[in-house]
Scaffold this motif. Sequence first.
Motif, mmCIF file in Angstrom:
data_model
loop_
_atom_site.group_PDB
_atom_site.id
_atom_site.type_symbol
_atom_site.label_atom_id
_atom_site.label_comp_id
_atom_site.label_asym_id
_atom_site.label_seq_id
_atom_site.Cartn_x
_atom_site.Cartn_y
_atom_site.Cartn_z
ATOM 1 N N TRP A 29 0.813 -1.209 0.000
ATOM 2 C CA TRP A 29 0.000 0.000 0.000
ATOM 3 C C TRP A 29 0.848 1.261 0.000
ATOM 4 C CZ3 TRP A 29 -4.430 0.477 -1.891
ATOM 5 C CH2 TRP A 29 -5.363 -0.567 -1.827
ATOM 6 N N ILE A 30 2.108 1.161 0.421
ATOM 7 C CA ILE A 30 3.018 2.297 0.291
ATOM 8 C C ILE A 30 3.425 2.483 -1.168
ATOM 9 C CG2 ILE A 30 5.360 3.115 0.852
ATOM 10 C CD1 ILE A 30 4.993 1.826 3.613
ATOM 11 N N LEU A 31 3.634 1.349 -1.870
ATOM 12 C CA LEU A 31 4.075 1.397 -3.258
ATOM 13 C C LEU A 31 2.963 1.800 -4.226
ATOM 14 C CD1 LEU A 31 6.327 -1.790 -3.439
ATOM 15 C CD2 LEU A 31 7.074 0.593 -3.554
ATOM 16 N N VAL A 32 1.721 1.448 -3.916
ATOM 17 C CA VAL A 32 0.614 1.708 -4.847
ATOM 18 C C VAL A 32 0.529 3.180 -5.251
ATOM 19 C CG1 VAL A 32 -1.911 1.792 -5.032
ATOM 20 C CG2 VAL A 32 -0.783 -0.310 -4.310
ATOM 21 N N PRO A 47 -10.597 1.562 -7.829
ATOM 22 C CA PRO A 47 -10.259 2.781 -7.077
ATOM 23 C C PRO A 47 -9.380 2.452 -5.874
ATOM 24 C CG PRO A 47 -12.527 2.128 -6.657
ATOM 25 C CD PRO A 47 -12.027 1.232 -7.744
ATOM 26 N N ALA A 48 -8.106 2.841 -5.920
ATOM 27 C CA ALA A 48 -7.155 2.471 -4.882
ATOM 28 C C ALA A 48 -7.576 2.992 -3.510
ATOM 29 C CB ALA A 48 -5.762 3.000 -5.250
ATOM 30 N N GLY A 49 -8.078 4.217 -3.451
ATOM 31 C CA GLY A 49 -8.455 4.782 -2.160
ATOM 32 C C GLY A 49 -9.569 4.013 -1.480
ATOM 33 N N LEU A 50 -10.579 3.642 -2.259
ATOM 34 C CA LEU A 50 -11.700 2.897 -1.697
ATOM 35 C C LEU A 50 -11.263 1.515 -1.226
ATOM 36 C CD1 LEU A 50 -14.741 2.705 -1.127
ATOM 37 C CD2 LEU A 50 -15.037 1.863 -3.484
ATOM 38 N N VAL A 51 -10.443 0.827 -2.023
ATOM 39 C CA VAL A 51 -9.956 -0.495 -1.634
ATOM 40 C C VAL A 51 -9.101 -0.396 -0.372
ATOM 41 C CG1 VAL A 51 -8.585 -2.486 -2.333
ATOM 42 C CG2 VAL A 51 -10.029 -1.328 -4.010
ATOM 43 N N ALA A 52 -8.258 0.628 -0.311
ATOM 44 C CA ALA A 52 -7.382 0.794 0.852
ATOM 45 C C ALA A 52 -8.175 1.057 2.123
ATOM 46 C CB ALA A 52 -6.399 1.936 0.601
#
Length: 311
Positions: A29-32, A47-52
Motif C-alpha cells: 500500500w506504500i508502493l501503490v 479505485p485504490a483509495g476505496l480499496v485501501a
Amino acid sequence: MPVIAGIPITPATARLYFAVQAVAGAMWWILVPLSDDVRRVTLGDLPAGLVAAFDLPFFVAASALIAAGARWAIWVAVPWTTIVAVGMAVYATMTGLAGWGALAMVVAAGASIAAGIVLLCGRAPVEWLVTGPLAFRPAARVGTRALLARTGLQTLFFWGTFLLVIPLVVSFVEARWSLRIEVPLVVHLAGGALLTTATALGIWSAVSMSVDGDGTPLPSQMARRLVISGPYRYVRNPMAVAGIAQGISVGLILGSWLVVAYSLFGSVLWNSVVRPLEEADLEERFGSEFVEYSRRVSCWVPVRPAAFRAL
C-alpha cells in the motif's frame, strides 16, 4: 509435527506468517500511490483509495493483530482475504487487468486459511487429509483382474482431473490474467518427452501395485502386500515421482509456469504432509519388512540394483 520446506508448521509459525503478511500488505500500500506500474498490475482500474479504506484495517491491521496474539482477528483477516481473493479473481478474469494482484491475493487467501486453522486448532491437523473416503484401508480381495480394472478407472480419473482439467483451467487463467511468459519450442518438446517417460513409469507402478500388492493406488484400497518389485525396487514412491514429472511436463507442454508451480507445490505438500502419514501406516502394517525396505531404497532418488538385491 509436519515440516514444509524445512519449516515446522506450528502456531508460532502461523503467527509469523501473519506478521509477514501484515508487513507485505503495508509495503504494497506504500508502493501503490508511488508507482503507476504497481497500481496497474495489482489493482487495474479499481479505485485504490476505496480499496485501501477496507483493506488496511481488515487485511493489514488484522494480520498484525493475529501476529501479536489476538486470535479473534482471525475471523476478520481470513474471511476478508478470501472475499478479496474471489473478487480479484473474478475482476481479473472479466477484464484481463490486475492479474498479479489477483494471484497474490489467491495465494494469500490459501495461506491465511491454512495458518488460521493451525492457530484455531493449536496444531496442524494433517490427519484431515486422510479421513473419510481417503482414509488408509487395505483393498478388498476381489482378484487381480478386478483390481487392475479399478486401478485403470482411478488412473483415468486422477490423470484427467490433475493433468488435464486443472492444468487447462490454470493455463487459461494465466493467459487471461496476463501472467503468461512465452517459452521456446524446445521447452514444449521437452515436456512431451518427459510426459511420455513419466506416464510409462506411472502405468508400470500402478500395474505392480495391483498385480504384486493386491491393491490399488487409492488410499482407501491400498495394497495388501508390501510392493518391492517393478519400479519399487529402485525408488519407494515411483507413482509420486511419475505424477510430479507428469504435472511438470504438462506445464512445459502448455508453456505455463503456473502449472509447473502448481505441480511443484503439490509435490512439496505430498512429501511434507501425506507421505509421513502413508509411511507410518505402512510401518504399522508391515513392520520390520517396511523399515528394512525404506532403509535400503530411497524415497526419491533411484538406487542401483546392487543396493536392493538382498531384499
